[in-house]
Design a protein around this motif. Structure first.
Motif, mmCIF file in Angstrom:
data_model
loop_
_atom_site.group_PDB
_atom_site.id
_atom_site.type_symbol
_atom_site.label_atom_id
_atom_site.label_comp_id
_atom_site.label_asym_id
_atom_site.label_seq_id
_atom_site.Cartn_x
_atom_site.Cartn_y
_atom_site.Cartn_z
ATOM 1 N N ARG A 45 0.852 -1.191 0.000
ATOM 2 C CA ARG A 45 0.000 0.000 0.000
ATOM 3 C C ARG A 45 0.886 1.238 0.000
ATOM 4 O O ARG A 45 1.895 1.295 0.695
ATOM 5 N N GLU A 46 0.492 2.239 -0.776
ATOM 6 C CA GLU A 46 1.266 3.469 -0.862
ATOM 7 C C GLU A 46 0.367 4.682 -0.657
ATOM 8 O O GLU A 46 -0.809 4.664 -1.014
ATOM 9 N N TRP A 47 0.966 5.710 -0.088
ATOM 10 C CA TRP A 47 0.251 6.972 0.107
ATOM 11 C C TRP A 47 0.129 7.692 -1.224
ATOM 12 O O TRP A 47 1.057 7.700 -2.030
ATOM 13 N N VAL A 48 -1.033 8.324 -1.449
ATOM 14 C CA VAL A 48 -1.307 8.985 -2.718
ATOM 15 C C VAL A 48 -1.439 10.489 -2.554
ATOM 16 O O VAL A 48 -0.825 11.258 -3.300
ATOM 17 N N ALA A 49 -2.275 10.913 -1.591
ATOM 18 C CA ALA A 49 -2.551 12.341 -1.446
ATOM 19 C C ALA A 49 -3.144 12.599 -0.067
ATOM 20 O O ALA A 49 -3.622 11.677 0.598
ATOM 21 N N GLY A 55 -7.934 23.686 6.640
ATOM 22 C CA GLY A 55 -7.261 24.716 5.874
ATOM 23 C C GLY A 55 -7.242 24.482 4.382
ATOM 24 O O GLY A 55 -7.008 25.401 3.614
ATOM 25 N N GLY A 56 -7.456 23.242 3.977
ATOM 26 C CA GLY A 56 -7.497 22.942 2.563
ATOM 27 C C GLY A 56 -6.157 22.705 1.904
ATOM 28 O O GLY A 56 -6.104 22.474 0.699
ATOM 29 N N SER A 57 -5.051 22.767 2.663
ATOM 30 C CA SER A 57 -3.757 22.526 2.034
ATOM 31 C C SER A 57 -3.661 21.067 1.599
ATOM 32 O O SER A 57 -4.223 20.175 2.238
ATOM 33 N N THR A 58 -2.958 20.827 0.510
ATOM 34 C CA THR A 58 -2.895 19.499 -0.082
ATOM 35 C C THR A 58 -1.457 19.076 -0.333
ATOM 36 O O THR A 58 -0.556 19.904 -0.457
ATOM 37 N N ARG A 59 -1.271 17.766 -0.414
ATOM 38 C CA ARG A 59 0.009 17.174 -0.780
ATOM 39 C C ARG A 59 -0.255 15.975 -1.645
ATOM 40 O O ARG A 59 -1.270 15.282 -1.458
ATOM 41 N N TYR A 60 0.673 15.685 -2.565
ATOM 42 C CA TYR A 60 0.500 14.595 -3.507
ATOM 43 C C TYR A 60 1.784 13.800 -3.676
ATOM 44 O O TYR A 60 2.884 14.354 -3.630
ATOM 45 N N ALA A 61 1.608 12.509 -3.924
ATOM 46 C CA ALA A 61 2.744 11.703 -4.339
ATOM 47 C C ALA A 61 3.134 12.120 -5.753
ATOM 48 O O ALA A 61 2.288 12.543 -6.553
ATOM 49 N N ASP A 62 4.405 11.988 -6.077
ATOM 50 C CA ASP A 62 4.879 12.402 -7.395
ATOM 51 C C ASP A 62 4.162 11.659 -8.514
ATOM 52 O O ASP A 62 3.960 12.211 -9.597
ATOM 53 N N SER A 63 3.771 10.433 -8.250
ATOM 54 C CA SER A 63 3.153 9.599 -9.288
ATOM 55 C C SER A 63 1.784 10.115 -9.729
ATOM 56 O O SER A 63 1.310 9.759 -10.807
ATOM 57 N N THR A 105 3.325 9.781 5.394
ATOM 58 C CA THR A 105 3.064 8.762 4.382
ATOM 59 C C THR A 105 3.046 7.360 4.974
ATOM 60 O O THR A 105 2.863 6.388 4.252
ATOM 61 N N ARG A 106 3.232 7.241 6.272
ATOM 62 C CA ARG A 106 3.254 5.927 6.918
ATOM 63 C C ARG A 106 1.842 5.528 7.310
ATOM 64 O O ARG A 106 1.143 6.245 8.021
#
Length: 123
Positions: A45-49, A55-63, A105-106
């Protein structure tokens, strides 16, 4: 006790779009981060987003950066993951998760999990 329920998975052709959702209930999640993880057959399993519900801030995996958009609707207690320009390698079981604190991401750092929604991308 909090609960997360995913919906909106399905079959989509490569290049198409899909928008799985994650409905939260049971307790207030407005201070949480909501994340999406995925597990493809035979892979870990991998983290995606992730999105900060308040606050609405977002982060994404490079993929998925530039193709997926994660968002949250406080009024509906629902988070969404808009998946555009999907690829066969995006095929996986997608799960949403929630935690208080910074985004990590863990998997073990996330406290609440949904049951998962299958997304299959055909070539």
């Amino acid at each position: 006790q909090g609960h997360l329920v995913e919906s909106g998975g399905g079959l989509v052709q490569a290049g198409g779009s899909l928008r799985p959702s994650c409905a939260a209930s049971g307790r207030a999640f407005d201070s949480d981060r909501i994340g999406w993880f995925r597990q493809a057959p035979g892979k870990e399993r991998e983290w995606v987003a992730a999105v900060s519900w308040s606050g609405g801030s977002t982060r994404y995996a490079d993929s998925v950066k530039g193709r997926f958009t994660i968002s949250g609707d406080n009024d509906k207690n629902t988070a969404y993951q808009q998946m555009n320009s999907v690829r066969p390698e995006d095929t996986a079981d997608y799960s949403c998760a929630a935690r208080r604190g910074i985004v990590t991401t863990r998997m073990t750092d996330w406290n609440y999990w949904g049951q998962g929604a299958q997304v299959t991308v055909s070539s």
